[in-house]
Design an enzyme around this catalytic site. Structure first.
Site, PDB file in Angstrom:
ATOM      1  N   ILE A  58       0.831  -1.207   0.000  1.00 19.95           N
ATOM      2  CA  ILE A  58       0.000   0.000   0.000  1.00 19.95           C
ATOM      3  C   ILE A  58       0.869   1.261   0.000  1.00 19.95           C
ATOM      4  O   ILE A  58       0.673   2.148  -0.803  1.00 19.95           O
ATOM      5  CB  ILE A  58      -0.926   0.039   1.242  1.00 19.95           C
ATOM      6  CG1 ILE A  58      -1.752  -1.229   1.336  1.00 19.95           C
ATOM      7  CG2 ILE A  58      -1.787   1.281   1.248  1.00 19.95           C
ATOM      8  CD1 ILE A  58      -2.826  -1.350   0.320  1.00 19.95           C
ATOM      9  N   THR A  59       1.764   1.364   0.948  1.00 17.06           N
ATOM     10  CA  THR A  59       2.688   2.502   0.936  1.00 17.06           C
ATOM     11  C   THR A  59       4.080   2.074   1.369  1.00 17.06           C
ATOM     12  O   THR A  59       4.259   1.034   2.002  1.00 17.06           O
ATOM     13  CB  THR A  59       2.280   3.655   1.884  1.00 17.06           C
ATOM     14  OG1 THR A  59       2.340   3.173   3.221  1.00 17.06           O
ATOM     15  CG2 THR A  59       0.914   4.213   1.601  1.00 17.06           C
ATOM     16  N   GLN A  60       5.025   2.903   1.002  1.00 19.84           N
ATOM     17  CA  GLN A  60       6.412   2.614   1.276  1.00 19.84           C
ATOM     18  C   GLN A  60       7.023   3.876   1.850  1.00 19.84           C
ATOM     19  O   GLN A  60       7.312   4.805   1.121  1.00 19.84           O
ATOM     20  CB  GLN A  60       7.053   2.322  -0.065  1.00 19.84           C
ATOM     21  CG  GLN A  60       8.188   1.402  -0.016  1.00 19.84           C
ATOM     22  CD  GLN A  60       8.500   0.912  -1.418  1.00 19.84           C
ATOM     23  OE1 GLN A  60       7.651   0.948  -2.298  1.00 19.84           O
ATOM     24  NE2 GLN A  60       9.697   0.495  -1.629  1.00 19.84           N
ATOM     25  N   GLY A  61       7.189   3.905   3.157  1.00 20.90           N
ATOM     26  CA  GLY A  61       7.759   5.093   3.751  1.00 20.90           C
ATOM     27  C   GLY A  61       9.248   4.924   3.956  1.00 20.90           C
ATOM     28  O   GLY A  61       9.830   3.929   3.568  1.00 20.90           O
ATOM     29  N   ALA A  62       9.856   5.915   4.583  1.00 22.63           N
ATOM     30  CA  ALA A  62      11.285   5.829   4.864  1.00 22.63           C
ATOM     31  C   ALA A  62      11.557   4.717   5.871  1.00 22.63           C
ATOM     32  O   ALA A  62      12.611   4.103   5.879  1.00 22.63           O
ATOM     33  CB  ALA A  62      11.777   7.160   5.413  1.00 22.63           C
ATOM     34  N   LEU A 103       3.843  -0.809   4.225  1.00 23.92           N
ATOM     35  CA  LEU A 103       2.514  -1.193   4.657  1.00 23.92           C
ATOM     36  C   LEU A 103       1.870  -2.074   3.597  1.00 23.92           C
ATOM     37  O   LEU A 103       1.814  -1.709   2.427  1.00 23.92           O
ATOM     38  CB  LEU A 103       1.662   0.062   4.875  1.00 23.92           C
ATOM     39  CG  LEU A 103       0.334  -0.188   5.577  1.00 23.92           C
ATOM     40  CD1 LEU A 103       0.574  -0.482   7.047  1.00 23.92           C
ATOM     41  CD2 LEU A 103      -0.579   1.014   5.432  1.00 23.92           C
ATOM     42  N   LYS A 143       2.349  -3.899   8.925  1.00 21.72           N
ATOM     43  CA  LYS A 143       3.396  -2.892   8.887  1.00 21.72           C
ATOM     44  C   LYS A 143       4.724  -3.617   9.094  1.00 21.72           C
ATOM     45  O   LYS A 143       4.900  -4.317  10.084  1.00 21.72           O
ATOM     46  CB  LYS A 143       3.182  -1.892  10.014  1.00 21.72           C
ATOM     47  CG  LYS A 143       4.153  -0.736   9.967  1.00 21.72           C
ATOM     48  CD  LYS A 143       3.622   0.387  10.820  1.00 21.72           C
ATOM     49  CE  LYS A 143       4.497   1.615  10.702  1.00 21.72           C
ATOM     50  NZ  LYS A 143       3.910   2.765  11.370  1.00 21.72           N
ATOM     51  N   ASP A 168       2.332  12.731  14.095  1.00 22.16           N
ATOM     52  CA  ASP A 168       2.317  12.953  12.649  1.00 22.16           C
ATOM     53  C   ASP A 168       0.873  13.127  12.199  1.00 22.16           C
ATOM     54  O   ASP A 168       0.394  12.436  11.305  1.00 22.16           O
ATOM     55  CB  ASP A 168       2.972  11.754  11.940  1.00 22.16           C
ATOM     56  CG  ASP A 168       3.193  12.010  10.461  1.00 22.16           C
ATOM     57  OD1 ASP A 168       3.424  11.036   9.718  1.00 22.16           O
ATOM     58  OD2 ASP A 168       3.123  13.184  10.051  1.00 22.16           O
TER      59      ASP A 168
END
Lengths: 267, 201, 349
Positions: A30-34, A38, A53, A162
């Site tokens: 779904i997402t790729q953060g630093a 996810l 996660k 955040d």
């Protein structure tokens, strides 16, 4: 705060080890953060969706430090989520975790983030050329709900760290809505507010920390929805009513605003 | 008609199956517990007192954790079956978890879980046969509708320390009133407590 | 055009002369000299002693720089000096020298932000287009990215700078300050291998170092009292090298983390490290691994340009001067607090 990055997607992503065994559907990134990835997947049974996660190992860190940090962060986030859930703050439930392997499985929240819903709603209003003030009731009502949710979060001694409109979700109220009424739900601002992404959250009752949470949210509304920014006062109004001491936080917020980012450092 | 359920949980190898059976009004709890204590190898099962199980998911969550820990070589108890019982616990006290969640002479409703692994395979039919001959009680479907009648909510809340707050004092914003929702709320809190075994604040 | 730059915000006094030949052509370093005020081991540098050092050396350095550059007073277009941030008295002493030159030579003054000086020099030397900048020195720790005519601060140290943390630990261990305390910590760290558990303080995009400093100071004290201490995890005897090693590994991991966060936020995969701490090889190595992992790269400079110097002030000052910016004499003050994002970067689009 945006957590997506396009560069890293180019790299061939191997699924985290927890997914090496079969499941009904392939896990979806779904997402790729630093910090973390996810995925959408399932917990125990194909009928139970979950969010996973995963905090991958960071090659630049000393391996001992890396494991230590990953464990600490997984546990810290889980603790905060469980505490919130117990106290009635609307957050995803924790299903399972493995801090040594760096993953956390939590409840999948159906719906959409406030940022997108808000943009859709504002665009629709513009397209339909609705006069200002029409439907503002819905917008005000949404702001109230946001203020109430953040108030409840702070009241139990947690700060999000955040708080942006991408970390607030609108979950459709009726369960059946998932099958039939989704079309109708899309164009409204209805639903339960659910706070997500507690990767930077901490347990704090400090007015400063709470004020910074509000400040970040205020800036987030301002930068992504200038129209909605002016209505942020509604968020604060509801927040102020939500727990004893909330008004002190609002006072602190004025200070934080004036300071801008942070104190200057002495050279 | 098979009341024994065989499940392959998500993200576990297909070689590891979970067999689950639920029994009501058992008469030989003492005898069954004795087999476990004696280490009788015919009785490698997780024997769980159904009174402390909120739902099917609650039990499967423990099974998942135990098998995961088995695969990662991290068992803290004797075997995967005792580990399932231990995985229900909110803390790291193994002996206490057996007393709280395992079978005792006073157990009347019993949940049985058997894990089939490549090194210790167990076919559903074998398991059912053995249970039928060993358990003196009425086998019932392993479903929430049946389990919910066996649950001792007060006891569960006490074990998992869910009596203060617990979402009861404050509004959750959800559609309230329906018993199903209360159970769901309890279930997620229990799952959270299990996930944080030993590391709560 | 040619500019002379004077820098003295901390214990390094730098004079540099730069030439910007014509648009599109790279800048030319005509001279870049520096003299550092080194204190005995275990001591830090005090403002008034540092100011005295700068006053003593500035005329000599300016003369020397002019000779090396082979330029005359006529050739100079403007006199750039560090307006801030930095230590009060040292900044003042250099500002006074700059004003003196301005009056003597009849040239205009340009006040320069020290951090912007580092950034602009970094861009010039490395050619990095639009990197996320990690600025780390004894007095500053900031993660910066350029947007709309400002160097915006995305993350920073909330209490003391990372260099300050390292320098103070060097004092605790009474390590030599020559050539720089941080350099000597780095050498000692190379001999360490035990990773001790130190507080890791990253909060979102920010970090803090006073906690880890307090912890490592206590450990150093313990070690001094009991040299046979063993690491609980490995059973090995702990040495001061291990303390340095652990400190570096931890604080640098913190810096790389907040840099990576900023990169993810702005969608960049280039990093430019500026400031004295940027000379550290381990930091460069760690940053390089992170950048490579993201498909990008890290840019750094050697000590000529990484450590405080006059040429960066000349360079940034000249860029501003070319857009019409000057600092009238009455306004040629200096200030201890001068945030990087206060500067209007007119010379970039």
């Amino acid at each position: 705060m945006k957590t997506e990055t396009k560069q890293a997607v180019n790299k061939q992503r191997v699924l985290p080890p927890v997914f090496q065994y079969p499941s009904a559907a392939v896990p979806l990134l779904i997402t790729q953060g630093a910090e973390a990835l996810l995925y959408r997947s399932t917990y125990l049974l194909p009928s139970i969706p979950c969010a996973l996660k995963y905090r991958p190992s960071k090659p630049y860190r000393h391996p001992i430090l890396d494991v230590r940090l990953t464990k600490h962060r997984i546990l810290s986030e889980a603790r905060v989520l469980v505490k919130c859930k117990r106290e009635g703050v609307p957050v995803p439930a924790v299903y399972a975790l493995d801090e040594a392997a760096g993953w956390l499985m939590i409840e999948w929240i159906e719906g959409e983030v406030v940022r997108i819903r808000l943009n859709e709603w504002l665009k629709r209003r513009k397209d339909e050329d609705l006069a200002e003030g029409v439907d503002d009731e819905q917008l005000l009502e949404l702001m109230t709900r946001v203020g109430s949710a953040v108030g409840r979060l702070h009241a139990v001694g947690v700060v999000h760290g955040d708080l942006t409109t991408s970390n607030l979700m609108l979950r459709p109220r009726s369960r059946e809505g998932l099958n039939g009424d989704l079309g109708a739900a899309v164009n409204t601002l209805e639903g339960d507010i659910v706070l997500i992404d507690f990767g930077l959250a901490s347990q704090s009752q400090a007015d400063e920390d709470r004020a910074v949470d509000l400040y970040v949210l205020e800036r987030a509304f301002g930068s992504t929805h200038p129209r909605a920014e002016s209505l942020f006062g509604e968020v604060l109004r509801e927040y102020g009513k939500s727990f004893k001491g909330a008004n002190v936080v609002l006072k602190k917020l004025e200070e934080v605003r004036m300071r801008g980012r942070k104190r200057s450092m002495i050279g | 008609m098979a009341l024994l359920q065989t499940l392959h949980l998500e993200h576990l190898p297909s070689s590891h199956a979970i067999h689950a059976a639920l029994y009501r009004d058992i008469k030989n709890a003492t005898h069954l517990q004795q087999q476990l204590l004696n280490g009788n190898t015919d009785f490698e099962y997780a024997f769980i007192d159904a009174g402390v199980i909120v739902s099917k998911i609650h039990a499967l969550a423990a099974a998942y954790r135990a098998v995961n820990d088995l695969l990662e070589n991290r068992l803290r108890s004797r075997n995967v079956h005792s580990e399932i019982v231990f995985s229900l616990s909110p803390n790291n006290n193994i002996a206490e978890s057996f007393r709280r969640f395992g079978i005792t002479p006073t157990t009347t409703n019993l949940l049985i879980i058997k894990v089939s692994t490549p090194t210790s395979p167990a076919a559903a039919s074998e398991v059912q046969e053995h249970l039928t001959s060993s358990i003196e009680g009425e086998q019932v479907p392993f479903e929430d509708s049946v389990l919910s009648q066996m649950t001792d909510v007060a006891r569960i809340k006490k074990i998992y320390k869910l009596n203060s707050g617990g979402g009861g004092g404050k509004k959750t914003g959800q559609v309230n009133g329906a018993k199903g929702d209360e159970r769901k709320e309890l279930e997620v809190l229990v799952l959270g407590a299990m996930a944080l075994r030993g590391v709560t604040n | 055009m040619i500019a002379i730059g004077l820098e003295g915000s901390a214990n390094k006094l730098g004079v540099g002369i730069i030439s910007h030949p014509s648009p599109g052509k790279p800048a030319k370093v005509l001279s870049n000299i520096r003299h550092t005020f080194v204190t005995p081991p275990g001591e830090g540098f005090l403002p008034k002693d540092t100011a005295k050092h700068h006053r003593t050396w500035v005329v000599r350095l300016v003369k020397q720089a002019m000779v090396e550059a082979g330029v005359s007073i006529n050739d100079i277009d403007c006199i750039c000096y560090t307006k801030g941030p930095g230590m009060g008295a040292p900044l003042q002493s250099v500002a006074v020298a700059a004003r003196m030159l301005s009056l003597l030579w009849q040239k205009e003054l340009v006040g320069v932000n020290h951090c912007v000086g580092h950034i602009e020099m970094g861009r010039e030397i490395t050619g990095a287009q639009n990197p996320v900048v990690l600025y780390v020195s004894g007095g500053n720790t900031q993660v910066i990215a350029y947007a709309e005519q400002r160097y915006r601060i995305f993350g920073e140290a909330l209490d003391i700078a990372v260099g300050n943390c390292l320098d103070r630990f060097a004092r605790t261990l009474e390590i030599s300050n020559d050539p720089a305390p941080g350099y000597n910590i780095e050498q000692l760290a190379k001999k360490g291998k035990v990773l001790l558990d130190l507080p890791y303080a990253v909060k979102g995009m920010d970090c803090s170092f006073s906690g880890i400093l307090a912890s490592i100071d206590i450990l150093a004290g313990d070690l001094k009292a009991n040299p046979d201490q063993r690491d609980p995890l490995t059973g090995e005897v702990i040495t001061t090298a291990d303390l340095c090693f652990s400190l570096q590994e931890t604080v640098y991991a913190m810096l790389v983390e907040i840099t990576e966060r900023a990169m993810a936020h702005v969608g960049s995969n280039q990093v430019l490290i500026v400031g004295g701490v940027g000379c550290n090889e381990r930091l460069q190595e760690m940053m390089g691994i992170m950048a490579k992992d993201r498909g990008g790269s890290v840019f750094g400079m050697d000590e000529r340009f990484a450590i405080d110097n006059g040429i960066m002030i000349a360079h940034a000052g000249l860029e501003a001067y070319k857009t019409g910016f000057t600092t009238p004499l009455e306004e040629s003050t200096c200030t201890q607090r001068f945030r990087t994002d206060e500067v209007f970067v007119r010379w970039r689009d």
